[in-house]
Design a protein around this motif. Structure first.
Motif, PDB file in Angstrom:
ATOM      1  N   ASP A  81       0.857  -1.173   0.000  1.00 25.36           N
ATOM      2  CA  ASP A  81       0.000   0.000   0.000  1.00 25.36           C
ATOM      3  C   ASP A  81       0.904   1.238   0.000  1.00 25.36           C
ATOM      4  OD1 ASP A  81      -1.750   1.983   0.572  1.00 25.36           O
ATOM      5  OD2 ASP A  81      -2.726   0.939   2.235  1.00 25.36           O
ATOM      6  N   GLU A  82       0.576   2.213  -0.838  1.00 31.05           N
ATOM      7  CA  GLU A  82       1.477   3.374  -0.901  1.00 31.05           C
ATOM      8  C   GLU A  82       1.546   4.142   0.412  1.00 31.05           C
ATOM      9  OE1 GLU A  82      -0.819   4.894  -4.217  1.00 31.05           O
ATOM     10  OE2 GLU A  82      -0.938   6.802  -3.167  1.00 31.05           O
ATOM     11  N   THR A  83       0.523   3.960   1.267  1.00 30.83           N
ATOM     12  CA  THR A  83       0.599   4.643   2.567  1.00 30.83           C
ATOM     13  C   THR A  83       1.805   4.130   3.368  1.00 30.83           C
ATOM     14  OG1 THR A  83      -0.868   3.016   3.576  1.00 30.83           O
ATOM     15  CG2 THR A  83      -1.893   5.039   2.768  1.00 30.83           C
ATOM     16  N   LYS A  84       2.185   2.888   3.109  1.00 35.37           N
ATOM     17  CA  LYS A  84       3.348   2.335   3.833  1.00 35.37           C
ATOM     18  C   LYS A  84       4.659   2.864   3.246  1.00 35.37           C
ATOM     19  CE  LYS A  84       1.251  -0.591   6.660  1.00 35.37           C
ATOM     20  NZ  LYS A  84       0.243   0.374   7.132  1.00 35.37           N
ATOM     21  N   ALA A  85       4.566   3.446   2.059  1.00 33.18           N
ATOM     22  CA  ALA A  85       5.776   3.967   1.419  1.00 33.18           C
ATOM     23  C   ALA A  85       5.903   5.475   1.634  1.00 33.18           C
ATOM     24  CB  ALA A  85       5.747   3.660  -0.074  1.00 33.18           C
ATOM     25  N   LEU A  86       4.763   6.170   1.616  1.00 36.08           N
ATOM     26  CA  LEU A  86       4.789   7.627   1.684  1.00 36.08           C
ATOM     27  C   LEU A  86       4.523   8.153   3.099  1.00 36.08           C
ATOM     28  CD1 LEU A  86       2.788   8.549  -1.516  1.00 36.08           C
ATOM     29  CD2 LEU A  86       5.116   9.257  -1.020  1.00 36.08           C
ATOM     30  N   TYR A  87       3.269   8.093   3.490  1.00 40.31           N
ATOM     31  CA  TYR A  87       2.877   8.576   4.819  1.00 40.31           C
ATOM     32  C   TYR A  87       1.494   8.051   5.128  1.00 40.31           C
ATOM     33  CZ  TYR A  87      -0.155  11.795   2.289  1.00 40.31           C
ATOM     34  OH  TYR A  87      -1.101  12.303   1.454  1.00 40.31           O
ATOM     35  N   LEU A 141       8.563   9.852   2.415  1.00 37.83           N
ATOM     36  CA  LEU A 141       8.375  11.197   2.971  1.00 37.83           C
ATOM     37  C   LEU A 141       9.514  11.528   3.929  1.00 37.83           C
ATOM     38  CD1 LEU A 141       6.795  13.787   3.356  1.00 37.83           C
ATOM     39  CD2 LEU A 141       5.421  12.640   5.099  1.00 37.83           C
ATOM     40  N   GLU A 142       9.917  10.549   4.699  1.00 32.46           N
ATOM     41  CA  GLU A 142      10.993  10.778   5.664  1.00 32.46           C
ATOM     42  C   GLU A 142      12.262  11.238   4.950  1.00 32.46           C
ATOM     43  OE1 GLU A 142      11.361   7.364   8.211  1.00 32.46           O
ATOM     44  OE2 GLU A 142      12.795   8.424   9.495  1.00 32.46           O
ATOM     45  N   ALA A 143      12.529  10.630   3.785  1.00 24.71           N
ATOM     46  CA  ALA A 143      13.738  10.988   3.037  1.00 24.71           C
ATOM     47  C   ALA A 143      13.659  12.427   2.538  1.00 24.71           C
ATOM     48  CB  ALA A 143      13.920  10.038   1.859  1.00 24.71           C
ATOM     49  N   ILE A 144      12.462  12.834   2.123  1.00 24.35           N
ATOM     50  CA  ILE A 144      12.275  14.193   1.612  1.00 24.35           C
ATOM     51  C   ILE A 144      12.335  15.210   2.750  1.00 24.35           C
ATOM     52  CG2 ILE A 144      10.493  15.713   0.595  1.00 24.35           C
ATOM     53  CD1 ILE A 144      11.808  13.908  -1.440  1.00 24.35           C
ATOM     54  N   ASP A 145      11.736  14.823   3.878  1.00 28.77           N
ATOM     55  CA  ASP A 145      11.526  15.773   4.966  1.00 28.77           C
ATOM     56  C   ASP A 145      12.683  15.800   5.965  1.00 28.77           C
ATOM     57  OD1 ASP A 145       9.873  17.702   5.975  1.00 28.77           O
ATOM     58  OD2 ASP A 145       8.907  16.349   7.410  1.00 28.77           O
ATOM     59  N   SER A 146      13.651  14.921   5.768  1.00 23.26           N
ATOM     60  CA  SER A 146      14.716  14.802   6.767  1.00 23.26           C
ATOM     61  C   SER A 146      15.548  16.087   6.882  1.00 23.26           C
ATOM     62  CB  SER A 146      15.623  13.633   6.390  1.00 23.26           C
ATOM     63  OG  SER A 146      16.762  13.626   7.208  1.00 23.26           O
ATOM     64  N   GLY A 183      -0.101  20.386   2.022  1.00 25.59           N
ATOM     65  CA  GLY A 183       0.575  21.116   0.947  1.00 25.59           C
ATOM     66  C   GLY A 183       1.764  20.327   0.454  1.00 25.59           C
ATOM     67  N   THR A 184       2.639  21.023  -0.258  1.00 24.59           N
ATOM     68  CA  THR A 184       3.777  20.319  -0.848  1.00 24.59           C
ATOM     69  C   THR A 184       4.977  20.360   0.087  1.00 24.59           C
ATOM     70  OG1 THR A 184       3.013  20.909  -3.023  1.00 24.59           O
ATOM     71  CG2 THR A 184       5.305  20.270  -2.850  1.00 24.59           C
ATOM     72  N   ILE A 185       5.563  19.197   0.267  1.00 20.85           N
ATOM     73  CA  ILE A 185       6.778  19.144   1.080  1.00 20.85           C
ATOM     74  C   ILE A 185       7.942  18.875   0.131  1.00 20.85           C
ATOM     75  CG2 ILE A 185       7.987  17.925   2.926  1.00 20.85           C
ATOM     76  CD1 ILE A 185       5.338  17.394   4.244  1.00 20.85           C
ATOM     77  N   SER A 186       8.874  19.828   0.062  1.00 15.88           N
ATOM     78  CA  SER A 186      10.022  19.683  -0.840  1.00 15.88           C
ATOM     79  C   SER A 186      11.237  19.219  -0.054  1.00 15.88           C
ATOM     80  CB  SER A 186      10.356  21.027  -1.489  1.00 15.88           C
ATOM     81  OG  SER A 186       9.229  21.514  -2.164  1.00 15.88           O
ATOM     82  N   ALA A 187      12.128  18.572  -0.765  1.00 15.82           N
ATOM     83  CA  ALA A 187      13.321  18.039  -0.100  1.00 15.82           C
ATOM     84  C   ALA A 187      14.159  19.163   0.493  1.00 15.82           C
ATOM     85  CB  ALA A 187      14.150  17.245  -1.095  1.00 15.82           C
TER      86      ALA A 187
END
Ligand code: ATP
Ligand code: MG
Length: 393
Positions: A81-87, A141-146, A183-187
């Motif tokens: 499920d993409e929720t397990k990959a993204l958020y 998401l964690e990788a982008i938001d880190s 909204g959009t979360i950028s790296a």
């Protein structure tokens, strides 16, 4: 928009990439080191394809160590499920907060005229409960938001469904994720992304296009020996060199699953634990199950081993097909009762008896992929939306 902080380049040149990877447990060749170096300079993901056990996953682990970055790993699987990959929204936490804040929430609807008005008032509080506080970030998401630069390993991407692959397409080109409620979360920092595939299905051309592509095959004998040496298996240099040759011979046998580097390492460790001082046909045969994992392969390999150890070896008929490895390699003086082990290995019967293709054999090289036609994935296929905005430079 978040400002992107460009960290210092990870490697000065290809040579440094090679050296630092080696210091952190990964022995690369020029082609591989060049790809890694380019990845850190071009901010492009690397897609590694190749058989099992050739060091695809290990490259990401060593790259993280060599660059001092945290490793985030998304292990892909069918039906993921993409929720397990993204958020996903942390439902438990949301519930807990509503319980604790029961009285406050009660106060909001206390003087509402009817149910409709109560719902309207509660709906106005949506943003409180669908805020970053209640967001459970998954690896992408964690990788982008880190706050810190990371290495993102997307392992065995060929096992993921096309919908997830489409999500990746967007992420890998924009390095940002849009969450409708937020909204959009950028790296904050561009992650080094490593994707691996065993080629159980064709990946979309769109995904390949976004990546630096590298096919990892079994290394040459010198590098494989170097890898074995680096693992401190306890096996002497001379025996390890001989063992690498034997494994390379086994790979020519058209086995259902050829032994990989990891199996050479396991075999070396096994022989060292047994205190083996000479690689005789008997010793190799009785430990062959460490590297050969299918019954049919085992028979084929057992037949071939005496010849690998000694090209002049003769094998008694009675020993063929035992699958136990006892007594191979002993000539008993009666050549008429023996036959050349390779007769069987190279013969038609052996080929006809070849097992049905499994996950990592013929089909995995792509040309012969029976798992379905090449499937194009359109960029908009993911059910989540990603902003089309360009990533910051
Ligand atoms: N170039 C290398 N340098 C050092 N160790 C290596 C190298 N290549 C492979 N190995 C070792 O081989 C083993 C298998 O590697 P790894 O798990 O990365 O394989 P893989 O290609 O990801 O396999 P799979 O497709 O089954 O996941 C590990 O123990 C790894 O340390
Ligand atoms: Mg792997």
């Amino acid at each position: 928009m978040t400002t992107l902080i460009d960290p210092a380049p990870a490697f000065v040149d290809v040579e440094e990439a090679k050296q630092r990877l080696a210091e952190h447990g990964y022995l690369s060749d020029d082609r591989l080191a060049t790809t890694v170096f380019l990845q850190t300079r071009l901010d492009k993901p690397v897609l590694l394809e190749g058989p099992a056990g050739v060091g695809k996953t290990q490259l990401a682990l060593s790259l993280a160590r060599a660059t001092g970055r945290r490793l985030l790993r998304l292990q892909c699987y069918e039906g993921q499920d993409e929720t397990k990959a993204l958020y996903e929204w942390d439902y438990g936490k949301q519930l807990l907060y509503t319980q604790i804040l029961r009285e406050k929430i009660g106060a909001i609807v206390e003087d509402a005229a009817d149910l409709n008005e109560s719902i309207e008032r509660i709906a106005k509080q949506d943003s409180v409960f669908f805020s970053e506080r209640f967001l459970a970030a998954r690896p992408l998401l964690e990788a982008i938001d880190s706050e810190e630069p990371v290495v993102l390993l997307i392992d065995e991407v060929d096992r993921a469904d096309e919908a997830l692959e489409a999500v990746l397409l967007e992420l890998l080109s924009e390095f940002q994720i849009s969450i409708p409620e937020i909204g959009t979360i950028s790296a904050k920092h561009l992650p080094y992304v490593v994707l691996t595939s065993n080629n159980t299905r064709d990946l979309s051309a769109a995904l390949k296009r976004r990546c630096l592509h590298l096919f990892l095959d079994y290394p040459d004998a010198a590098r494989e020996l170097e890898i074995i040496r680096s693992k401190d298996t306890g096996l002497s240099e001379a025996l390890a060199g001989r063992l690498v040759e034997i494994v390379r011979d086994l790979r020519t046998l058209d086995l259902r699953k050829a032994p990989s580097i990891s199996e050479t390492i396991d075999w070396a460790r096994t022989l060292a634990v047994l205190g083996v001082e000479e690689l005789t046909s008997d010793v190799l045969s009785s430990t062959l199950n460490v590297v050969v994992k299918y019954e049919r392969d085992l028979k084929k390999a057992l037949d071939a081993i005496p010849k690998m150890v000694d090209p002049n070896a003769v094998v008694p008929d009675s020993l063929h097909g035992h699958g136990h490895g006892h007594g191979h390699g002993h000539g008993h003086g009666d050549d008429s009762a023996h036959r050349d082990a390779n007769d069987d290995v190279d013969g038609k019967a052996a080929r006809a008896a070849k097992d049905r293709p499994g996950r990592h054999d013929r089909g995995y090289y792509g040309a012969d992929n029976k798992l379905g036609p090449s499937r194009e994935v359109s960029a908009g296929q993911g059910s989540r939306s990603f902003s089309a905005r360009k990533r910051p430079v």
